[in-house]
Write an enzyme that holds these catalytic residues in place. Structure first.
Site, PDB file in Angstrom:
ATOM      1  N   PRO A   1       0.247   7.575  15.175  1.00 25.10           N
ATOM      2  CA  PRO A   1      -0.963   8.269  14.801  1.00 25.10           C
ATOM      3  C   PRO A   1      -1.116   6.915  13.576  1.00 25.10           C
ATOM      4  O   PRO A   1      -1.112   6.450  12.716  1.00 25.10           O
ATOM      5  CB  PRO A   1      -0.369   9.210  14.012  1.00 25.10           C
ATOM      6  CG  PRO A   1       0.647   9.528  13.567  1.00 25.10           C
ATOM      7  CD  PRO A   1       1.280   8.813  15.206  1.00 25.10           C
TER       8      PRO A   1
ATOM      9  N   ARG B   1      10.328   5.277   6.434  1.00 26.01           N
ATOM     10  CA  ARG B   1       8.945   5.399   8.001  1.00 26.01           C
ATOM     11  C   ARG B   1       9.730   5.091   9.372  1.00 26.01           C
ATOM     12  O   ARG B   1       9.699   4.689  10.637  1.00 26.01           O
ATOM     13  CB  ARG B   1       8.262   4.622   7.223  1.00 26.01           C
ATOM     14  CG  ARG B   1       7.156   4.568   7.798  1.00 26.01           C
ATOM     15  CD  ARG B   1       5.874   3.683   6.975  1.00 26.01           C
ATOM     16  NE  ARG B   1       4.459   2.966   8.163  1.00 26.01           N
ATOM     17  CZ  ARG B   1       4.294   1.745   8.768  1.00 26.01           C
ATOM     18  NH1 ARG B   1       5.218   0.841   7.868  1.00 26.01           N
ATOM     19  NH2 ARG B   1       3.817   1.664   8.850  1.00 26.01           N
TER      20      ARG B   1
ATOM     21  N   SER C   1      15.143   1.573  19.343  1.00 22.49           N
ATOM     22  CA  SER C   1      14.538   0.668  20.074  1.00 22.49           C
ATOM     23  C   SER C   1      13.356  -0.177  19.142  1.00 22.49           C
ATOM     24  O   SER C   1      13.198  -1.210  19.187  1.00 22.49           O
ATOM     25  CB  SER C   1      13.580   1.684  20.873  1.00 22.49           C
ATOM     26  OG  SER C   1      12.563   2.389  20.583  1.00 22.49           O
TER      27      SER C   1
ATOM     28  N   ASP D   1      16.237   6.008  18.830  1.00 25.58           N
ATOM     29  CA  ASP D   1      17.264   5.323  19.616  1.00 25.58           C
ATOM     30  C   ASP D   1      18.046   3.886  19.461  1.00 25.58           C
ATOM     31  O   ASP D   1      17.872   3.419  20.033  1.00 25.58           O
ATOM     32  CB  ASP D   1      16.629   5.309  21.313  1.00 25.58           C
ATOM     33  CG  ASP D   1      15.705   4.930  21.881  1.00 25.58           C
ATOM     34  OD1 ASP D   1      14.811   4.645  20.761  1.00 25.58           O
ATOM     35  OD2 ASP D   1      15.464   4.696  22.296  1.00 25.58           O
TER      36      ASP D   1
ATOM     37  N   VAL E   1       8.903   6.716  19.183  1.00 26.55           N
ATOM     38  CA  VAL E   1       8.346   6.194  20.652  1.00 26.55           C
ATOM     39  C   VAL E   1       9.896   6.393  21.235  1.00 26.55           C
ATOM     40  O   VAL E   1      10.433   5.877  20.975  1.00 26.55           O
ATOM     41  CB  VAL E   1       9.027   4.910  20.162  1.00 26.55           C
ATOM     42  CG1 VAL E   1       8.209   3.960  21.218  1.00 26.55           C
ATOM     43  CG2 VAL E   1       6.941   4.931  19.284  1.00 26.55           C
TER      44      VAL E   1
ATOM     45  N   ASN F   1       3.290  -1.616  13.642  1.00 23.06           N
ATOM     46  CA  ASN F   1       4.128  -1.879  12.860  1.00 23.06           C
ATOM     47  C   ASN F   1       4.756  -2.898  12.473  1.00 23.06           C
ATOM     48  O   ASN F   1       5.022  -3.703  11.310  1.00 23.06           O
ATOM     49  CB  ASN F   1       5.154  -1.964  14.018  1.00 23.06           C
ATOM     50  CG  ASN F   1       5.594  -0.238  14.669  1.00 23.06           C
ATOM     51  OD1 ASN F   1       5.361   0.352  14.157  1.00 23.06           O
ATOM     52  ND2 ASN F   1       6.477  -0.343  15.540  1.00 23.06           N
TER      53      ASN F   1
ATOM     54  N   ASP G   1       8.883  14.688  -3.932  1.00 24.22           N
ATOM     55  CA  ASP G   1       8.674  16.066  -4.577  1.00 24.22           C
ATOM     56  C   ASP G   1       7.388  16.641  -3.780  1.00 24.22           C
ATOM     57  O   ASP G   1       7.183  15.789  -2.379  1.00 24.22           O
ATOM     58  CB  ASP G   1       8.504  16.469  -6.071  1.00 24.22           C
ATOM     59  CG  ASP G   1       7.653  15.131  -6.610  1.00 24.22           C
ATOM     60  OD1 ASP G   1       6.380  14.622  -5.944  1.00 24.22           O
ATOM     61  OD2 ASP G   1       7.355  14.503  -7.662  1.00 24.22           O
TER      62      ASP G   1
ATOM     63  N   HIS H   1       9.007   5.883  12.674  1.00 25.61           N
ATOM     64  CA  HIS H   1       8.840   4.656  13.814  1.00 25.61           C
ATOM     65  C   HIS H   1       9.482   4.581  15.143  1.00 25.61           C
ATOM     66  O   HIS H   1       9.458   4.087  15.947  1.00 25.61           O
ATOM     67  CB  HIS H   1       8.234   3.922  13.206  1.00 25.61           C
ATOM     68  CG  HIS H   1       6.722   3.559  12.382  1.00 25.61           C
ATOM     69  ND1 HIS H   1       6.001   2.924  12.642  1.00 25.61           N
ATOM     70  CD2 HIS H   1       6.254   4.190  11.842  1.00 25.61           C
ATOM     71  CE1 HIS H   1       4.948   3.642  11.775  1.00 25.61           C
ATOM     72  NE2 HIS H   1       5.231   4.544  11.020  1.00 25.61           N
TER      73      HIS H   1
ATOM     74  N   HIS I   1       5.193  11.348   2.540  1.00 29.79           N
ATOM     75  CA  HIS I   1       4.205  10.132   2.213  1.00 29.79           C
ATOM     76  C   HIS I   1       4.721  10.661   0.146  1.00 29.79           C
ATOM     77  O   HIS I   1       3.525  10.418  -0.203  1.00 29.79           O
ATOM     78  CB  HIS I   1       2.760  10.305   2.171  1.00 29.79           C
ATOM     79  CG  HIS I   1       2.581   9.543   3.740  1.00 29.79           C
ATOM     80  ND1 HIS I   1       1.416   9.618   4.672  1.00 29.79           N
ATOM     81  CD2 HIS I   1       3.534   9.141   4.378  1.00 29.79           C
ATOM     82  CE1 HIS I   1       1.197   9.102   5.507  1.00 29.79           C
ATOM     83  NE2 HIS I   1       2.976   8.435   5.707  1.00 29.79           N
TER      84      HIS I   1
ATOM     85  N   ASP J   1       1.393   8.271  -3.474  1.00 32.39           N
ATOM     86  CA  ASP J   1       1.674   9.585  -4.039  1.00 32.39           C
ATOM     87  C   ASP J   1       1.427   8.622  -5.621  1.00 32.39           C
ATOM     88  O   ASP J   1       2.501   8.747  -6.209  1.00 32.39           O
ATOM     89  CB  ASP J   1       2.567  10.431  -4.240  1.00 32.39           C
ATOM     90  CG  ASP J   1       3.420  11.482  -4.872  1.00 32.39           C
ATOM     91  OD1 ASP J   1       1.512  11.239  -6.384  1.00 32.39           O
ATOM     92  OD2 ASP J   1       4.326  12.383  -5.463  1.00 32.39           O
TER      93      ASP J   1
END
Length: 348
Positions: free
Chosen positions: A181, A80, A94, A92, A88, A112, A271, A84, A211, A263
């Site tokens: 999102p 994740r 950031s 890089d 953005v 975040n 999977d 994230h 996910h 999941d």
């Protein structure tokens, strides 16, 4: 394409105990790249560190094995972290910067704050890389390597990872609030968020498959349980037994930080069960379930295809995550190679 089925065993068994020197051995089915890698941006190459830090991947994986053995959930957190970062202003690093006099940290952006995890593991990996190859491997590439390693150690596909990104000298908190999102996004909004990153509907559905591992806090899906359309009623697309299971974990008031697996069938295995659950009305987040209920035939067909064909999912996932990682990297003399991923280098 080599089969990936052998990788789908429990994450806490053999995958953690391969010697670091054979992190992705040739005979291991997950070691073979899948998909057809999009052409890297000029300056990015899987061999970028071949002469300056050839052991970089082994170092990353050796730290990951210990971290994931200690806490399985950290694999999903590191994956994740890549998203994230990349959503953005490109990949890089950031997102790793702490607050400073010059910048407000992306860590405190709404998507975040109190949610994004894994920074200490990145610190540990970076320290090991600095010891072996000082001032060589960027924090941006460290995040990308950690995400790939976490995927493979969770039973997912291996891919040839283009490397050579450099690190941002600034954070972009406003862009983090704008570009990431939210979990309650409609399908139309999700498509727009991904288009903003140069990603299409295939990328949206394939990358949502991340996910298949990890957990989410109740605050991310409580609206679906009690007030989906601001009418004090649940989301009617939720399968009833699944609804009652979630309601037992997330009460109407309080419990926002309680967690539930994204999941629940195989929360630590990378999977295709994520897609199978969506077909049954058991997607945890609104942004998961709308892939099926959002009335977009192409997207719904992809969900069904991935549910039926795990190899296809893996192939598309690899193509899409490479595509995401190749978008707008800092190259050449742009940015810097941070020594400490939490702050920019000091100018002497």
């Amino acid at each position: 394409m080599a089969s990936s089925k052998a990788l789908l065993g429990a994450i806490f068994i053999a995958s953690f105990y391969f010697p670091a020197s054979i992190a992705f051995p040739a005979h291991h089915e997950g070691a073979h790249p899948v998909g057809h890698s999009p052409k890297p941006k000029l300056g990015l190459s899987p061999d970028f560190y071949i002469s300056t830090c050839p052991q970089a991947d082994e170092i990353v994986v050796s730290v990951l094995k210990k971290a994931i053995a200690k806490e399985q959930r950290i694999a999903a957190s590191l994956l994740r972290l890549l998203f994230h970062d990349c959503f953005v202003q490109g990949c890089d690093a950031s997102v790793l910067l702490d607050d400073s006099k010059a910048d407000a940290s992306e860590k405190n952006a709404i998507p975040n704050k109190n949610s994004l995890r894994g920074f200490e593991v990145i610190d540990e990996i970076k320290a090991a890389l600095e010891e072996a190859c000082p001032h060589t491997v960027s924090c941006a590439d460290t995040v990308a390597l950690a995400a790939r390693g976490s995927t493979v150690l969770s039973g997912g596909p291996y891919w040839e990872l283009p490397l050579g990104r450099r690190d941002s000298k600034t954070a972009y908190m406003k862009l983090a609030n704008k570009n990431l999102p939210p979990p309650n996004a409609t399908l139309h909004r999700l498509i727009k968020f991904f288009e903003r990153q140069g990603l299409d509907k295939v990328d949206l559905v394939a990358l949502s498959g991340s996910h298949t591992i990890g957990m989410a806090r109740c605050v991310s899906f409580k609206q679906r349980l009690y007030n989906q359309h601001r009418d004090n009623k649940p989301d009617m697309t939720l399968e009833k037994r699944f609804y009652y299971t979630l309601a037992s974990v997330c009460p109407r008031t309080g419990g926002d930080n309680n967690i539930s697996p994204l999941d629940f069938v195989s929360p630590s295995k990378f999977d295709n069960s994520y897609y199978k659950l969506i077909l049954e009305g058991k997607g945890l987040l609104n942004s998961d379930q709308v892939l099926w209920t959002g009335k977009d035939q192409k997207i719904a067909d992809l969900v069904r295809s991935y549910a039926e064909n795990e190899s296809l999912f893996f192939e598309h996932y690899v193509n899409s995550i490479i595509k995401m990682g190749n978008r707008n990297p800092l190259l050449g003399h742009d940015g810097e190679i941070r020594k400490n991923c939490r702050r920019v280098n000091q100018v002497l």
